[in-house]
Scaffold this active site. Sequence first.
Site, PDB file in Angstrom:
ATOM      1  N   THR A  12      -9.126   0.633   7.497  1.00  0.00           N
ATOM      2  CA  THR A  12      -9.617   1.000   6.177  1.00  0.00           C
ATOM      3  C   THR A  12     -10.769   0.114   5.731  1.00  0.00           C
ATOM      4  OG1 THR A  12      -7.436   1.796   5.597  1.00  0.00           O
ATOM      5  CG2 THR A  12      -8.863   1.293   3.764  1.00  0.00           C
ATOM      6  N   TYR A  25      -9.730   9.164   2.995  1.00  0.00           N
ATOM      7  CA  TYR A  25     -10.866   8.535   3.672  1.00  0.00           C
ATOM      8  C   TYR A  25     -10.611   8.596   5.171  1.00  0.00           C
ATOM      9  CZ  TYR A  25      -7.595   4.754   4.327  1.00  0.00           C
ATOM     10  OH  TYR A  25      -6.497   4.049   4.699  1.00  0.00           O
ATOM     11  N   THR A  91      -4.509  -1.910   8.456  1.00  0.00           N
ATOM     12  CA  THR A  91      -3.311  -2.601   7.958  1.00  0.00           C
ATOM     13  C   THR A  91      -2.027  -2.133   8.657  1.00  0.00           C
ATOM     14  OG1 THR A  91      -3.070  -0.968   6.196  1.00  0.00           O
ATOM     15  CG2 THR A  91      -4.278  -2.988   5.656  1.00  0.00           C
ATOM     16  N   ASP A  92      -2.049  -0.910   9.207  1.00  0.00           N
ATOM     17  CA  ASP A  92      -0.783  -0.320   9.672  1.00  0.00           C
ATOM     18  C   ASP A  92      -0.112  -1.099  10.801  1.00  0.00           C
ATOM     19  OD1 ASP A  92      -0.999   1.662   7.793  1.00  0.00           O
ATOM     20  OD2 ASP A  92      -1.749   3.185   9.160  1.00  0.00           O
ATOM     21  N   LYS A 164       3.596  -5.673   6.690  1.00  0.00           N
ATOM     22  CA  LYS A 164       3.144  -4.726   5.662  1.00  0.00           C
ATOM     23  C   LYS A 164       4.379  -4.182   4.954  1.00  0.00           C
ATOM     24  CE  LYS A 164       0.188  -0.726   4.844  1.00  0.00           C
ATOM     25  NZ  LYS A 164      -0.714   0.298   5.392  1.00  0.00           N
ATOM     26  N   GLU A 279      29.314  -9.286  13.265  1.00  0.00           N
ATOM     27  CA  GLU A 279      30.385  -8.377  13.678  1.00  0.00           C
ATOM     28  C   GLU A 279      30.347  -8.019  15.167  1.00  0.00           C
ATOM     29  OE1 GLU A 279      31.166  -5.179  10.749  1.00  0.00           O
ATOM     30  OE2 GLU A 279      29.683  -6.191   9.506  1.00  0.00           O
TER      31      GLU A 279
END
Length: 322
Positions: A12, A25, A91-92, A164, A279
């Site tokens: 981005t 975008y 960013t992903d 993120k 557990e």
Amino acid sequence: MKKIVVLATGGTIAGSSTSSLSGKYESGKIDINDILDSFDEIKDIAKVCGIDICNIGSQNMNENIWLELVRKCNELLSSNEVDAIVITHGTDTLEESAYFLNLTIKSHKPVVMSAAMRSHNSLSSDGAMNLYNAISVAAADESAGMGVLVVINDEIHLAREVSKMDTIALNAFSSPNCGKCGIVHYGKVKFYTKSLRQHTLQSKFNPDILPRVDILYDYAGAKIETLYKSNAIKGIVCAALGNGNLSPQMLKFLKSARDNEVVVVISSRVNGGVINGSELDFAELGFIASDSLNPQKSRVLLMLSLSSKEDIEKIRDNFDIY
Ligand code: ASP
């Protein structure tokens, strides 16, 4: 003046929109040197030049680009002509690339990654300030030896810890277990913590190829018996429930994967805390607990461990060391 190379991968921060008021975008449309030329302020911090490695949305990031990126970083950082590197990224999948580079770059020189939540031509885009701050952090002497850092929204985060956590907010990134390691405000850098886990020069990983590791997500009533079978899969990370609990079907599936010599790491779909198994006894099951690594970072560490052909006990240790 410090000499800093900005390696661009897209995202981005290099994204373009038809309207400054549209959330729609396309990622990775603008060349890094056009972005750098669009603001003069960085010229006061360092001598900066840009290189486009690729120009993609980071949903298209993959292991081949990681290997190309680390080769380029190591080559540049070994030169006296380069003092630090900044990497722009979507960013992903930023957190995965950051952790991969944190474990494979062989230098104490600063490496700082940055990104943006709003495209280059959006009203009030965060890209320019994030990049300005990232270059400021890369130029700071205190950033040396910190491992790969992620700078976004005036915060500095450690590659191992950052994630993120919001799909659209400007403050999309945080480090759920440790918090940010510093702040950078209009280029003024302050650090508060550093990582106790090994990285960069202390890290033993030097991969040529990365074996296939998949991530499986567990859920109430999981139906997993229809899952594909593939000999290509060398490892599985499970995004398990809570502190590593597993639905009956997932447990059954992971046991059969283990019996077929697939290395199984148990992480959690919860965004914080450690996995130590209250557990289930992971060692007895022949699984590995991810400590505090989320599934996508556990996958990076498992791929690197498998690439160095280590046995399960060594891989288990890696999750305590890195
Ligand atoms: N799809 C974009 C990417 O990760 C999102 C972003 O950069 O914020 O490249």
